[in-house]
Design a protein around this motif. Structure first.
Motif, short mmCIF file in Angstrom:
data_model
loop_
_atom_site.label_atom_id
_atom_site.label_comp_id
_atom_site.label_asym_id
_atom_site.label_seq_id
_atom_site.Cartn_x
_atom_site.Cartn_y
_atom_site.Cartn_z
N GLY A 63 -34.16 -19.68 43.70
CA GLY A 63 -34.60 -18.59 42.85
C GLY A 63 -35.84 -18.94 42.07
O GLY A 63 -36.52 -19.92 42.36
N LEU A 64 -36.13 -18.15 41.05
CA LEU A 64 -37.38 -18.27 40.31
C LEU A 64 -37.20 -18.81 38.90
O LEU A 64 -38.15 -18.86 38.13
CB LEU A 64 -38.07 -16.90 40.24
N GLY A 65 -35.98 -19.19 38.52
CA GLY A 65 -35.72 -19.70 37.18
C GLY A 65 -36.18 -21.14 37.04
O GLY A 65 -36.87 -21.69 37.89
N THR A 66 -35.78 -21.78 35.95
CA THR A 66 -36.20 -23.14 35.63
C THR A 66 -35.04 -24.11 35.77
O THR A 66 -33.97 -23.89 35.22
CB THR A 66 -36.72 -23.21 34.18
N LEU A 67 -35.26 -25.19 36.51
CA LEU A 67 -34.31 -26.28 36.55
C LEU A 67 -34.68 -27.23 35.43
O LEU A 67 -35.82 -27.67 35.33
CB LEU A 67 -34.39 -27.03 37.89
N LYS A 68 -33.73 -27.53 34.55
CA LYS A 68 -34.02 -28.41 33.42
C LYS A 68 -33.41 -29.78 33.67
O LYS A 68 -32.23 -29.90 33.95
CB LYS A 68 -33.45 -27.82 32.13
N PHE A 69 -34.23 -30.80 33.56
CA PHE A 69 -33.79 -32.16 33.76
C PHE A 69 -33.67 -32.85 32.41
O PHE A 69 -34.63 -32.90 31.65
CB PHE A 69 -34.78 -32.93 34.64
N GLY A 70 -32.51 -33.36 32.10
CA GLY A 70 -32.18 -34.06 30.87
C GLY A 70 -33.29 -34.72 30.10
O GLY A 70 -34.27 -34.12 29.71
N ALA B 157 -28.67 -13.85 36.13
CA ALA B 157 -29.64 -12.75 35.97
C ALA B 157 -30.42 -12.88 34.67
O ALA B 157 -31.58 -12.46 34.60
CB ALA B 157 -28.92 -11.41 36.02
N ALA B 158 -29.81 -13.44 33.63
CA ALA B 158 -30.47 -13.63 32.33
C ALA B 158 -29.76 -14.75 31.59
O ALA B 158 -28.56 -14.95 31.76
CB ALA B 158 -30.43 -12.35 31.51
N GLY B 159 -30.49 -15.48 30.78
CA GLY B 159 -29.90 -16.59 30.02
C GLY B 159 -29.84 -17.85 30.85
O GLY B 159 -30.73 -18.14 31.63
N GLY B 160 -28.77 -18.58 30.71
CA GLY B 160 -28.64 -19.84 31.42
C GLY B 160 -27.21 -20.09 31.85
O GLY B 160 -26.28 -19.44 31.39
N LEU B 161 -27.05 -21.04 32.74
CA LEU B 161 -25.75 -21.45 33.23
C LEU B 161 -25.66 -22.96 33.09
O LEU B 161 -26.54 -23.68 33.57
CB LEU B 161 -25.57 -21.04 34.69
N THR B 162 -24.61 -23.45 32.43
CA THR B 162 -24.39 -24.88 32.30
C THR B 162 -23.03 -25.21 32.87
O THR B 162 -22.01 -25.00 32.21
CB THR B 162 -24.46 -25.32 30.82
N PRO B 163 -22.98 -25.69 34.10
CA PRO B 163 -21.70 -26.09 34.68
C PRO B 163 -21.36 -27.52 34.28
O PRO B 163 -22.24 -28.31 33.95
CB PRO B 163 -21.95 -25.99 36.18
N SER B 164 -20.09 -27.84 34.32
CA SER B 164 -19.66 -29.19 33.98
C SER B 164 -18.61 -29.64 34.98
O SER B 164 -17.88 -28.83 35.53
CB SER B 164 -19.10 -29.21 32.57
N GLY B 165 -18.54 -30.94 35.18
CA GLY B 165 -17.53 -31.49 36.07
C GLY B 165 -17.62 -30.91 37.46
O GLY B 165 -18.68 -30.90 38.08
N ASN B 166 -16.51 -30.39 37.96
CA ASN B 166 -16.49 -29.82 39.31
C ASN B 166 -16.46 -28.30 39.27
O ASN B 166 -15.85 -27.65 40.10
CB ASN B 166 -15.30 -30.36 40.10
N ALA B 167 -17.16 -27.72 38.27
CA ALA B 167 -17.21 -26.26 38.14
C ALA B 167 -17.96 -25.61 39.30
O ALA B 167 -17.74 -24.46 39.62
CB ALA B 167 -17.86 -25.87 36.82
N GLY C 161 -37.02 -16.52 34.36
CA GLY C 161 -36.70 -16.67 32.95
C GLY C 161 -35.34 -17.28 32.67
O GLY C 161 -34.96 -17.45 31.52
N THR C 162 -34.55 -17.59 33.69
CA THR C 162 -33.24 -18.19 33.49
C THR C 162 -33.35 -19.71 33.61
O THR C 162 -34.37 -20.23 34.04
CB THR C 162 -32.22 -17.67 34.51
N SER C 163 -32.27 -20.40 33.24
CA SER C 163 -32.32 -21.86 33.31
C SER C 163 -31.01 -22.43 33.84
O SER C 163 -29.95 -21.83 33.71
CB SER C 163 -32.62 -22.46 31.94
N PHE C 164 -31.12 -23.60 34.43
CA PHE C 164 -29.99 -24.31 35.00
C PHE C 164 -30.25 -25.79 34.79
O PHE C 164 -31.18 -26.34 35.38
CB PHE C 164 -29.88 -23.98 36.49
N PRO C 165 -29.47 -26.45 33.91
CA PRO C 165 -29.71 -27.87 33.69
C PRO C 165 -29.18 -28.70 34.85
O PRO C 165 -28.09 -28.44 35.35
CB PRO C 165 -28.94 -28.16 32.41
#
Length: 162
Positions: free
Chosen positions: A120-127, A80-90, A102-106
């Protein structure tokens, strides 16, 4: 720890939830605050609906790092706000990610292939330009930093301005 539902509020602290299992019973875990947060506990749910929210992250300008084996988590992780950074098999194919404006997901570490869907409408961030965006099944080898549209993949035009 067995939760039927849960709400974690944080203001000036950076909460770290670690160890054990969080077993949700039909209601989402809600994480709200302004700082970075981290969850490394295993999260499971009794949910069987892949569209139902199981984790709602609202970290303002902060980021939630998600770790651990969450293979028993079925449903949608809503940022809903901020970002989410999952790792491994999260995240696994039994979970989807929905991004608010306005949110992000790398996308990296093969996470995009693990999540069932990212929308959704957030931003996918590519390394660093070395990550490939792959849609569908590619044929052959492609260079780093490219967009691959393979069999079953599609890029659709946006809405026309009038």
């Amino acid at each position: 720890m067995n939760l039927k539902s849960g709400l974690v509020l944080h203001r000036n602290q950076k909460p770290v939830i670690k160890g054990g299992t969080i077993a949700l019973d039909g209601h989402p875990l809600i994480l709200m605050g302004r700082q970075d947060s981290s969850i490394s506990s295993r999260i499971t749910s009794t949910n069987t609906d892949p569209a139902a929210p199981v984790l709602i992250v609202s970290s303002g300008a902060g980021n939630c790092s998600l770790w651990g084996d969450n293979s028993g988590l079925i449903g949608t992780v809503y940022v809903a706000a901020g970002g989410l950074t999952p790792s491994g098999n999260a995240l696994t194919t039994s979970t989807s990610v929905e991004l608010a404006t306005g949110t992000s997901f790398p996308v990296g570490w093969n996470v995009s292939a693990q999540a069932g869907a990212v929308g959704g409408l957030g931003t996918l961030k590519f390394g660093d330009g070395k990550t490939k965006l792959q849609l569908g099944e590619p044929s052959g080898t492609v260079a780093q930093g490219t967009i691959v549209v393979g069999k079953g993949g599609r890029i659709a035009p946006g809405e026309k301005d009038t």
